[in-house]
Design a protein around this motif. Structure first.
Motif, short mmCIF file in Angstrom:
data_model
loop_
_atom_site.label_atom_id
_atom_site.label_comp_id
_atom_site.label_asym_id
_atom_site.label_seq_id
_atom_site.Cartn_x
_atom_site.Cartn_y
_atom_site.Cartn_z
N ASP A 78 0.85 -1.50 0.11
CA ASP A 78 0.14 0.19 0.16
C ASP A 78 1.10 0.76 0.50
O ASP A 78 0.49 1.97 0.74
CB ASP A 78 -0.67 0.18 1.43
CG ASP A 78 -0.19 -0.13 2.66
OD1 ASP A 78 1.18 -0.42 2.58
OD2 ASP A 78 -0.78 0.10 3.30
N GLY A 110 2.14 5.19 -1.23
CA GLY A 110 2.09 5.69 -2.00
C GLY A 110 2.34 5.94 -3.33
O GLY A 110 3.82 4.97 -3.79
N ASP A 111 1.50 6.04 -4.71
CA ASP A 111 2.01 6.20 -5.81
C ASP A 111 2.48 7.34 -5.96
O ASP A 111 2.57 8.16 -5.75
CB ASP A 111 0.82 6.02 -6.57
CG ASP A 111 -0.55 4.75 -7.22
OD1 ASP A 111 0.24 4.15 -6.61
OD2 ASP A 111 -0.97 4.69 -7.92
N LYS A 134 4.61 10.51 -7.65
CA LYS A 134 4.49 11.71 -8.62
C LYS A 134 5.20 12.14 -9.84
O LYS A 134 6.30 12.97 -9.03
CB LYS A 134 2.90 12.52 -8.30
CG LYS A 134 1.61 12.10 -7.92
CD LYS A 134 1.07 11.37 -8.34
CE LYS A 134 -0.14 10.34 -8.08
NZ LYS A 134 -1.12 10.26 -9.09
#
Length: 347
Positions: A18, A20-21, A23
């Motif tokens: 889980d 975070g993606d 950016k």
């Protein structure tokens, strides 16, 4: 996102699903990681040894500093890179402003940061990285080979640091891990007269022998063998210390001739004693060290060798593991393995 995280200043890492993606921010790109390679430093970070602690990690952080992938997102201000480009990554983050950076020695930047230690790394499905550390891969070079370029570049830098003085020379390599093996390979490709590789691990010695080196155990009379092979020269011409193992320098100093060169590559876990009077002054040995790759000379040299077909890297790969198999992957580093890859696409 699946990733391997170092979350606390203690032994071990955590596999998470889980994270975070990432950016793409100003001047950065997001890559889909195709392959990430483990090195001895990753084992040190896992074990949380004193040498690992000396890197002053920004915890928590996603580990992994050797990798390659495909760009999937481009941030504002990025030039020369586009979605779909396949890139390898330089692991050192330089400031560009200090004296070394401004005088051609950015590999010794006063404020060096490291991918996977000070910003999130490539032991993950995706990674956001500065455009400045991206190196476009030549057409046809696999992402797996691209993930090995960072480590191979250390070996190329070691040869450069020795002023390329391996052709027709007697070369001693202490430590037959991936970096040491590439040093062996390069020395033989460049026409070294003798190459001896020293390692306690029989698997690694066998790998060195396959390349054409003479492989010896540390207890096999290294000094005597080097003097025997070189006769009146009195020892080998150049030695590369790639293991970081304590106590190896004294052997190398005795095994090389007067006015020889010794290059240190591995990072010892504790300070090493050097008899300055005996070896540096009276014997005239030149002792030089390296850290990472010379930016960007080493990368250009490495890519040229790959493009020419003289240097290949895939033979270094012995294992491919999932991100979730990080514990097993780290354990392999001390066993019968060479380069262990984490392949996010395996699941």
């Amino acid at each position: 996102m699946r990733a391997v995280v170092k979350s606390a200043a203690e032994r071990g890492v955590t596999y998470v699903t889980d994270a975070g993606d990432p950016k793409a921010t100003e001047g950065s790109v997001v890559i889909e990681v195709g392959a990430a390679s483990l090195c001895g430093t990753d084992r040190e970070l896992y074990e949380w040894t004193p040498s690992a602690q000396a890197f002053n990690l920004n915890l928590p952080v996603i580990l992994g500093h050797e990798g390659a992938g495909t760009i999937v997102e481009v941030g504002a201000g990025v030039t020369g890179l586009k979605v779909g480009d396949q890139v390898a990554l330089e692991s050192h983050l330089t400031c560009g402003q200090c004296f070394p950076c401004r005088t051609g020695d950015a590999h010794t930047c006063e404020r060096t940061g490291i991918l996977g230690m000070h910003i999130d790394g490539v032991f993950a499905e995706y990674a956001a990285v500065p455009q400045d550390i991206c190196v476009k891969l030549p057409t046809g070079l696999s992402l797996e080979s691209g993930a090995l370029l960072e480590a191979a570049g250390v070996a190329v830098h070691a040869i450069q640091r020795a002023n390329y003085s391996v052709a027709g020379r007697a070369v001693l390599v202490s430590g037959a891990g991936p970096v040491g093996l590439v040093v062996v390979n390069l020395a033989l490709l460049m026409g070294a007269s003798h190459v001896i590789a020293v390692d306690p691990n029989p698997y690694r010695r066998a790998q060195a022998e396959k390349l054409g080196a003479t492989a010896l155990h540390p207890n096999d009379g290294i000094i005597e063998r080097c003097r025997e092979l070189t006769g009146r020269r009195g020892g080998f011409d150049v030695a590369f210390e790639c293991s970081g193992a304590p106590g190896t320098l004294a052997t190398l100093f005795e095994a090389v001739r007067r006015e020889a060169t010794v290059i240190t590559v591995g990072h010892p876990s504790r300070p090493a004693e050097v008899d300055i009077a005996a070896y540096i002054n009276k014997k005239g040995i030149t002792l030089r060290g390296i850290f990472g790759r010379r930016l960007w000379e080493t990368w250009e040299q490495s890519l040229l060798l790959l493009d020419s077909g003289k240097l290949e890297l895939d033979w270094l790969i012995t294992h491919r593991k999932k991100l979730s198999e990080i514990d097993e992957a780290v354990e392999l580093l001390t066993g019968d393995a060479c380069k262990v890859l984490l392949i996010p696409g395996l699941g």
